[in-house]
Write an enzyme that holds these catalytic residues in place. Structure first.
Site, short mmCIF file in Angstrom:
data_model
loop_
_atom_site.label_atom_id
_atom_site.label_comp_id
_atom_site.label_asym_id
_atom_site.label_seq_id
_atom_site.Cartn_x
_atom_site.Cartn_y
_atom_site.Cartn_z
N GLU A 94 -29.96 -16.40 75.15
CA GLU A 94 -28.79 -17.08 75.67
C GLU A 94 -28.21 -17.69 74.73
O GLU A 94 -26.56 -17.67 75.16
CB GLU A 94 -29.74 -18.38 76.50
N GLY A 103 -36.20 -15.26 82.67
CA GLY A 103 -35.64 -16.20 83.76
C GLY A 103 -35.70 -15.16 85.01
O GLY A 103 -35.08 -15.74 86.17
N GLY A 127 -40.52 -19.99 78.96
CA GLY A 127 -39.52 -20.67 79.42
C GLY A 127 -39.90 -21.55 80.81
O GLY A 127 -40.67 -22.49 80.57
N GLY A 128 -39.59 -20.91 81.78
CA GLY A 128 -39.87 -21.84 83.09
C GLY A 128 -41.04 -22.36 83.15
O GLY A 128 -41.58 -23.52 83.38
N ASN A 143 -40.28 -22.82 75.40
CA ASN A 143 -38.93 -23.05 75.14
C ASN A 143 -38.37 -23.61 76.25
O ASN A 143 -38.31 -23.27 77.27
CB ASN A 143 -38.32 -21.83 74.86
N TRP A 144 -38.18 -25.13 76.33
CA TRP A 144 -37.63 -25.86 77.41
C TRP A 144 -36.19 -25.56 77.88
O TRP A 144 -35.63 -25.83 79.03
CB TRP A 144 -37.84 -27.34 77.20
N LYS A 145 -35.36 -25.10 77.12
CA LYS A 145 -34.09 -24.81 77.13
C LYS A 145 -33.33 -26.14 77.39
O LYS A 145 -33.52 -26.92 76.85
CB LYS A 145 -33.79 -23.64 77.98
N SER A 164 -40.39 -14.13 81.64
CA SER A 164 -41.39 -14.41 82.75
C SER A 164 -42.62 -14.34 82.75
O SER A 164 -43.46 -13.96 83.69
CB SER A 164 -40.64 -13.52 84.03
N HIS A 208 -32.04 -16.96 70.02
CA HIS A 208 -32.56 -16.61 71.59
C HIS A 208 -31.30 -16.02 72.45
O HIS A 208 -30.04 -16.10 72.11
CB HIS A 208 -32.70 -17.98 72.33
N GLU A 267 -38.48 -10.61 73.42
CA GLU A 267 -38.01 -11.08 74.85
C GLU A 267 -37.04 -10.14 75.11
O GLU A 267 -35.70 -10.28 75.06
CB GLU A 267 -37.16 -12.56 74.46
P1 13P Z 1 -38.83 -17.54 81.19
O1 13P Z 1 -40.22 -17.63 80.89
O2 13P Z 1 -38.12 -18.38 82.11
O3 13P Z 1 -38.47 -16.26 81.61
O4 13P Z 1 -38.00 -17.80 79.91
C1 13P Z 1 -38.45 -16.79 78.64
C2 13P Z 1 -37.54 -17.25 77.66
O5 13P Z 1 -36.36 -17.13 77.48
C3 13P Z 1 -38.42 -18.05 76.46
O6 13P Z 1 -37.37 -18.36 75.34
#
Ligand code: 13P
Length: 251
Positions: A97, A173, A234-235, A9-11, A213, A95, A167
């Site tokens: 966010e 994050g 994500g990251g 998930n690149w956000k 994470s 998500h 999640e």
């Molecule tokens: P991180 O891997 O950066 O913690 O993000 C997880 C995430 O929200 C994937 O949707």
């Protein structure tokens, strides 16, 4: 036997130009990896480049949101049909966010899930408890409530196209990963809810990912958990070599 699905998930990261470069790198590291499904969920403006660049490969493209109406006066929104027409196969819905910053509720998540499935998209539905809710000992209740409301009206047949991403919000994050025991327990809880809604067979076939994470270092132990069928990353999905290590860990 459930197939593992590794999804990035690149956000709100990467331009179309950066997407082109990333896809070339990812193709090199993901070649001949047939033991798991690979998805990159990119910003809307990167979809065209991602679809073009991944043609003929085992990498699938996903979006990060979809509107529940087929068309209409919804400035700034994107419909399921628009995504499908661009070559998108998956969509992330709900998500944390989106829930936290954009007023998404279980009701709007449910409406989006149904619209996406009816149009023919595969859904990655995100659920997870806040840190406070875990401390209060209500993780199971929160996951149960989210799973039930978010999937209201979704049939057992449609569940074949639903992936659930557990999640925990406190792990997103933050570098604070859930322990393998916490991840396995929570994914197992969700599987129990699916079983109560749809029966054992559907529950056994539903892919439940862990996200929060996950990285090149901790992926293999998380992915080894009985109830963890992949990751939503994500990251660590923004760097092809790191994402490649996670893909390898899922083989
Ligand atoms: P991180 O891997 O950066 O913690 O993000 C997880 C995430 O929200 C994937 O949707």
């Amino acid at each position: 036997m459930r197939r593992k699905v590794i999804a990035g998930n690149w956000k709100m990261n990467k331009t179309p130009t950066e997407t082109k470069l990333f896809v070339e790198e990812l193709k090199a590291v993901s070649q001949n990896k047939n033991g798991c499904d690979i998805v990159i969920c990119v910003p809307f403006v990167d979809i065209a480049c991602a679809v073009e660049g991944t043609k003929g490969t085992n990498i699938k493209v996903g979006a990060q949101n979809v509107h529940f109406a087929p068309s209409g006066a919804y400035t700034g929104e994107i419909s399921a049909q628009m995504l499908l027409d661009c070559g998108v196969e998956y969509v992330v819905i709900g998500h944390s966010e989106r829930r936290q910053y954009f007023g998404e509720t279980d009701e709007t998540v449910n409406a989006r899930v149904k619209a996406a499935l009816e149009a023919g998209l595969k859904v990655i539905l995100c659920i997870g408890e806040l840190e406070k809710e875990r401390e209060q000992g209500i993780t199971a209740e929160i996951l149960g409530k989210q799973t039930k409301i978010d999937l209201l009206g979704v049939t057992a047949e449609q569940m074949k196209n639903v992936i659930i991403a557990y999640e925990p919000v406190w792990a997103i994050g933050t570098g604070k990963t859930a322990t393998t025991a916490q991840a396995d327990e929570a994914c197992g809880l969700v599987r129990g809810v699916i079983s109560s809604l749809y029966g054992k067979e559907t529950a056994e076939n539903t892919i439940i990912q862990y996200g929060g994470s996950m990285n090149a270092k901790n992926a293999s132990e998380l992915l080894a958990c009985v109830n963890v069928d992949g990751g939503l990353i994500g990251g660590a999905s923004l760097k092809a070599p790191d994402f490649g290590v996670i893909i390898n860990a899922a083989q």
